[in-house]
Scaffold this active site. Structure first.
Site, PDB file in Angstrom:
ATOM      1  N   LYS A 134       5.097   3.015  11.995  1.00  0.00           N
ATOM      2  CA  LYS A 134       3.882   2.455  12.590  1.00  0.00           C
ATOM      3  C   LYS A 134       4.232   1.250  13.469  1.00  0.00           C
ATOM      4  O   LYS A 134       3.660   1.055  14.518  1.00  0.00           O
ATOM      5  CB  LYS A 134       2.879   2.026  11.517  1.00  0.00           C
ATOM      6  N   GLY A 153       1.927   3.108   2.259  1.00  0.00           N
ATOM      7  CA  GLY A 153       2.974   3.124   3.289  1.00  0.00           C
ATOM      8  C   GLY A 153       4.237   2.471   2.739  1.00  0.00           C
ATOM      9  O   GLY A 153       5.348   3.006   2.862  1.00  0.00           O
ATOM     10  N   HIS A 154       4.071   1.295   2.116  1.00  0.00           N
ATOM     11  CA  HIS A 154       5.230   0.620   1.508  1.00  0.00           C
ATOM     12  C   HIS A 154       5.820   1.470   0.384  1.00  0.00           C
ATOM     13  O   HIS A 154       7.034   1.547   0.222  1.00  0.00           O
ATOM     14  CB  HIS A 154       4.807  -0.736   0.930  1.00  0.00           C
ATOM     15  N   HIS A 158       0.857  -1.190   0.000  1.00  0.00           N
ATOM     16  CA  HIS A 158       0.000   0.000   0.000  1.00  0.00           C
ATOM     17  C   HIS A 158       0.893   1.239   0.000  1.00  0.00           C
ATOM     18  O   HIS A 158       2.130   1.118  -0.128  1.00  0.00           O
ATOM     19  CB  HIS A 158      -0.951  -0.025   1.204  1.00  0.00           C
TER      20      HIS A 158
END
Ligand code: PAF
Length: 295
Positions: A149, A36-37, A34
């Site tokens: 996170k 974030g990656h 997603h």
């Protein structure tokens, strides 16, 4: 982009990169990629000559009854994302490549792994550090990119790299959030519409408590109580833990004798919505010139 499934292929690619004087940038993932990656890949791309991503749903970091079988797998979509981010190589090994039946070695980081997620997921971090150490050793020296996170994972991996003198710079990148604040996670895909909506209580609660700290609240107990109450105000949220810890050592600050919050403070939570367990955190550096928030 090269897509490879064997350790020897990765060694060949990174070996050539090292010979050419390039820095190897590595993003370890479990796939279902997603934004974030993507932010980790972008950071690696901007800093390194050879950028690789691993997609491996690591069975050794899931406990009995956890979501290994249902963890989202989407290799074709992952490949497209890596290509779009200009990644040079994607390593997607089968389990037998990473963990042949003969494997007997575990990497264990003590202390940092027995708290927070370690309390309810015994053995989880051994699975993480073992696979990450293997991946680092396969890639050779370079830079590895992790999201904030997973703050505990980051602290544990940093400690492992330091203790084992691995030639890897661990780079932490900001948590990427949806528009409504929910931290991006591959597990969000498992939330029903109702649970997805309810999960927004996590970023709201973290933000509100950060605001209280900025406004002068310094009691670790009051902060933890506020955070717990806000999360529990969402009827379908099952709070697993709320912790206020030192961001470097992960030691709880809700302890006797109670001292006012100071230094690098991490607010960390784990909350279940149905069968999906989500984690999130925020940190705040409290120094003389006032608090500086990282969310
Ligand atoms: O954060 C993850 O996705 C995993 O824990 C990692 C670091 C790829 C190890 O399996």
């Amino acid at each position: 982009m090269k897509v490879v499934t064997t350790i020897s292929d990765v060694r060949a690619i990174t070996g050539l990169a090292h010979k050419a004087g390039e820095t190897v940038g590595f993003v370890p993932t479990m796939g279902a990629l997603h934004d974030g990656h993507r932010s980790l890949m972008k950071a690696a791309r901007s800093e390194c000559g050879s950028v690789g991503v691993s997609v491996f749903v690591n069975p050794t970091q899931f406990g009995p009854g956890e979501d290994f079988d249902t963890y989202p797998r989407a290799l074709a979509a992952d490949e497209a994302i890596c290509k779009a981010e200009n990644v040079d190589w994607l390593f997607a090994p089968p389990v037998s490549e990473m963990f042949p039946d003969s494997a007997r070695t575990t990497v264990h980081v003590s202390g940092l792994t027995e708290v927070l997620c370690g309390l309810t997921r015994p053995g989880h971090f051994d699975g993480v550090t073992t696979v990450v150490a293997k991946l680092f050793l396969i890639c050779g020296s370079g830079r590895a990119y992790f999201g904030r996170k997973d703050a505990q994972q980051l602290a544990v991996v940093r400690q492992m790299v330091k203790d084992l003198n691995l030639p890897i710079a661990v780079i932490d990148c900001p948590t990427v959030r949806e528009k409504d604040g929910l931290a991006m996670s591959s597990r969000n895909a498992g939330l029903s519409a109702n649970e997805r909506q309810a999960a927004t209580v996590i970023p709201r609660a973290l933000r509100q408590v950060l605001d209280q700290i900025v406004a002068g609240e310094r009691s670790p107990r009051a902060v933890a109580k506020m955070l717990t109450e806000m999360l529990a105000s969402e009827p379908i949220a099952q709070v697993e833990y709320v912790e206020v810890v030192d961001a470097d050592t992960l030691t709880s600050l809700i302890c006797e004798p109670v001292s006012p919050l100071t230094g690098n403070v991490l607010l960390a939570v784990a909350v279940r919505f149905g069968s999906v367990r989500l984690i999130d955190n925020a940190s705040v550096v409290i120094e003389n010139n006032g608090p500086e928030v990282v969310y």
